[in-house]
Design a protein around this motif. Structure first.
Motif, mmCIF file in Angstrom:
data_model
loop_
_atom_site.group_PDB
_atom_site.id
_atom_site.type_symbol
_atom_site.label_atom_id
_atom_site.label_comp_id
_atom_site.label_asym_id
_atom_site.label_seq_id
_atom_site.Cartn_x
_atom_site.Cartn_y
_atom_site.Cartn_z
ATOM 1 N N ASP A 1 -2.808 2.604 -10.325
ATOM 2 C CA ASP A 1 -1.774 1.569 -10.444
ATOM 3 C C ASP A 1 -1.420 0.850 -9.638
ATOM 4 O OD1 ASP A 1 0.021 -0.174 -11.873
ATOM 5 O OD2 ASP A 1 1.332 1.056 -13.001
ATOM 6 N N PRO A 2 -2.081 -0.458 -9.488
ATOM 7 C CA PRO A 2 -1.042 -1.303 -8.225
ATOM 8 C C PRO A 2 0.199 -1.253 -8.202
ATOM 9 C CG PRO A 2 -3.460 -1.886 -9.200
ATOM 10 C CD PRO A 2 -2.997 -1.178 -10.138
ATOM 11 N N ALA B 1 -5.032 1.380 8.396
ATOM 12 C CA ALA B 1 -6.694 0.611 7.988
ATOM 13 C C ALA B 1 -6.270 0.748 5.899
ATOM 14 C CB ALA B 1 -7.937 1.321 8.261
ATOM 15 N N THR B 2 -5.829 1.832 5.935
ATOM 16 C CA THR B 2 -5.515 2.810 4.538
ATOM 17 C C THR B 2 -4.368 1.542 3.745
ATOM 18 O OG1 THR B 2 -5.887 5.032 5.114
ATOM 19 C CG2 THR B 2 -4.345 4.332 2.551
ATOM 20 N N TRP B 3 -3.131 1.326 4.335
ATOM 21 C CA TRP B 3 -2.066 -0.051 3.864
ATOM 22 C C TRP B 3 -3.420 -0.896 3.244
ATOM 23 C CZ3 TRP B 3 3.026 0.590 3.933
ATOM 24 C CH2 TRP B 3 3.370 -0.383 3.801
ATOM 25 N N ARG B 4 -4.413 -1.853 4.590
ATOM 26 C CA ARG B 4 -4.773 -2.705 4.267
ATOM 27 C C ARG B 4 -5.940 -3.010 2.990
ATOM 28 N NH1 ARG B 4 -6.003 -2.452 10.015
ATOM 29 N NH2 ARG B 4 -8.301 -1.874 9.479
ATOM 30 N N ALA B 5 -6.620 -1.230 3.186
ATOM 31 C CA ALA B 5 -7.284 -1.093 1.751
ATOM 32 C C ALA B 5 -6.260 -1.381 0.564
ATOM 33 C CB ALA B 5 -7.274 0.532 1.730
ATOM 34 N N PHE B 6 -5.758 -0.477 0.269
ATOM 35 C CA PHE B 6 -4.748 -0.446 -1.136
ATOM 36 C C PHE B 6 -3.825 -2.186 -0.486
ATOM 37 C CE2 PHE B 6 -3.182 4.018 -0.086
ATOM 38 C CZ PHE B 6 -3.793 4.173 -1.556
ATOM 39 N N GLU B 7 -3.659 -2.923 0.101
ATOM 40 C CA GLU B 7 -3.667 -4.516 0.122
ATOM 41 C C GLU B 7 -4.493 -5.020 -0.660
ATOM 42 O OE1 GLU B 7 0.163 -5.630 3.650
ATOM 43 O OE2 GLU B 7 -1.720 -5.719 3.725
ATOM 44 N N ALA B 8 -5.740 -5.213 -0.423
ATOM 45 C CA ALA B 8 -6.942 -5.469 -0.089
ATOM 46 C C ALA B 8 -7.156 -5.501 -2.026
ATOM 47 C CB ALA B 8 -8.520 -5.083 0.202
ATOM 48 N N ARG B 9 -7.039 -4.205 -2.606
ATOM 49 C CA ARG B 9 -6.727 -3.593 -3.521
ATOM 50 C C ARG B 9 -5.608 -4.243 -4.530
ATOM 51 N NH1 ARG B 9 -9.841 0.910 -5.697
ATOM 52 N NH2 ARG B 9 -7.974 0.987 -7.183
ATOM 53 N N GLY B 10 -4.940 -4.786 -4.681
ATOM 54 C CA GLY B 10 -3.704 -5.428 -4.869
ATOM 55 C C GLY B 10 -2.311 -4.799 -5.263
ATOM 56 N N PHE B 11 -2.471 -3.303 -3.977
ATOM 57 C CA PHE B 11 -0.927 -2.859 -4.701
ATOM 58 C C PHE B 11 0.238 -3.505 -4.035
ATOM 59 C CE2 PHE B 11 -3.723 0.198 -5.573
ATOM 60 C CZ PHE B 11 -3.389 1.432 -6.317
ATOM 61 N N ASP B 12 1.070 -3.808 -4.567
ATOM 62 C CA ASP B 12 1.871 -4.904 -4.761
ATOM 63 C C ASP B 12 3.152 -3.825 -4.049
ATOM 64 O OD1 ASP B 12 3.090 -4.109 -6.539
ATOM 65 O OD2 ASP B 12 2.649 -6.139 -7.237
ATOM 66 N N ARG B 13 3.520 -2.565 -3.970
ATOM 67 C CA ARG B 13 4.706 -1.554 -3.775
ATOM 68 C C ARG B 13 4.270 -0.507 -2.917
ATOM 69 N NH1 ARG B 13 7.072 0.305 -9.600
ATOM 70 N NH2 ARG B 13 9.005 -0.417 -8.087
ATOM 71 N N LEU B 14 4.020 -1.193 -1.798
ATOM 72 C CA LEU B 14 3.557 0.142 -0.704
ATOM 73 C C LEU B 14 4.657 0.301 0.390
ATOM 74 C CD1 LEU B 14 0.463 -1.562 0.561
ATOM 75 C CD2 LEU B 14 0.733 -0.274 -0.362
ATOM 76 N N ILE B 15 5.170 1.263 0.434
ATOM 77 C CA ILE B 15 6.059 2.100 1.560
ATOM 78 C C ILE B 15 5.594 2.133 2.850
ATOM 79 C CG2 ILE B 15 7.687 3.310 1.333
ATOM 80 C CD1 ILE B 15 7.430 3.824 -1.589
ATOM 81 N N GLY B 16 6.234 2.354 4.116
ATOM 82 C CA GLY B 16 6.369 2.428 4.648
ATOM 83 C C GLY B 16 7.023 2.535 6.345
#
Length: 322
Positions: A11-12, A28-43
């Motif tokens: 679920d994005p 790179a993984t962060w970029r890939a998630f962003e490209a898939r529309g994930f909008d609740r990334l945590i770092g």
């Protein structure tokens, strides 16, 4: 190749924690998630969160409650760094892994992928290396401490599956390169080390560049953006206790690599080989049969990947890790 329908669709909107999000793999993984529309990334950077500190990691997970976790944080380096600081590579990586994996299990993380390295396999494993070669022979001495830590991480994931029934997985990428790499003269892997050396030689007019070893070992190279795509793919398509290799299924000699990097960097001088320096493992080509059977393969060719990485290096020359 059309992508296989996802068995475990992500679920994005899921809270997704990328441990090590500023490193080569994590970014790179962060970029890939962003490209898939994930909008609740945590770092969190290492200055914000020391993953070696268990109370800090526990507090971080209690606060953010991630649902998906990518364990891309690690202490990494080339032959020189690994052979010079084996205690650091063993201790730091063990603590990072134990703290993150235990916190994930305790707080109910739903999907997790632990990333290691194909240096986990025996030095003289039959080529191409299949996943069942793990723990069947002695490791390469120049990076055995790092390899042992990563093997412990694989077994930790398997233990969490056995004891708690958690659908956590592990994947072992081959040699990586790409934007965001470490270009340090003492801590880098072979591609950024060569890239920096040939670029400096071109700019200074040097007529000779020395590379380590004999140039005869064979290595496989995977662009980090391909790995990032594989991470998302595996999270949605793979659920098995056995680790899975991520690579391209083809290798070249280190000498051929040097010639290609020199060409990309515009260096036209002599390449010499310092045979007093170690070669490392004679060959390290992984079998990607299991990953291919799932419906995924790498898409970035080595020459194109090296050229785009060099362009990134030139663009970020003042800010690269060095």
């Amino acid at each position: 190749m059309p992508e296989t329908p996802a068995a475990f669709p992500l679920d994005p909107s899921a809270r997704t924690y990328v441990a090590g999000h500023r490193g080569l793999v994590g970014s790179a993984t962060w970029r890939a998630f962003e490209a898939r529309g994930f909008d609740r990334l945590i770092g969190a950077s290492s200055s914000e969160l020391d993953l070696r500190d268990r109370p800090s990691v526990d507090a971080f997970f209690d606060h953010h409650r991630p649902e998906v976790v990518v364990v891309a944080a690690a202490r990494v380096g080339g032959i020189l760094a690994n052979s010079t600081y084996p205690v650091d590579f063993l201790s730091d990586n063990l603590r990072i892994q134990v703290n993150v994996l235990d916190a994930a299990a305790r707080t109910g993380v739903e999907r997790l992928i632990f990333l290691g390295s194909t240096c986990i396999y025996p030095r003289l494993a039959p080529q191409p290396i299949h996943e069942d070669s793990l723990l069947t022979g002695p490791l390469e001495p120049t990076n055995d401490a790092y390899a042992i830590a990563k093997i412990a991480g694989i077994l930790h994931v398997q233990a969490l599956r056995r004891q708690y029934g958690l659908p956590y997985i592990s994947a072992m990428p081959t040699n990586l390169y790409g934007p965001g790499d470490n270009f340090s003269p003492t801590g880098s892997h072979v591609v950024p080390a060569m890239m920096r050396r040939f670029d400096e030689a071109r700019r200074t007019g040097a007529t000779s560049v020395a590379c380590w070893g004999t140039g005869t070992p064979r290595r496989e190279f995977l662009h980090v953006d391909d790995l990032a795509a594989a991470v998302l793919f595996l999270l949605e398509h793979y659920d098995d206790p056995q680790t899975i290799n991520v690579g391209v299924g083809a290798d070249i000699t280190v000498r051929e690599l040097a010639e290609t990097v020199a060409e990309v960097a515009g260096y036209e001088g002599e390449i010499t080989w310092d045979t007093s320096k170690p070669d490392g493992t004679p060959q390290k080509l992984v079998s990607v049969d299991r990953l291919s059977a799932l419906g995924w393969k790498a898409g970035i060719g080595l020459r194109d990947g090296l050229a785009s990485t060099y362009a990134w290096y030139l663009e970020h020359a003042g800010a690269v890790r060095s």
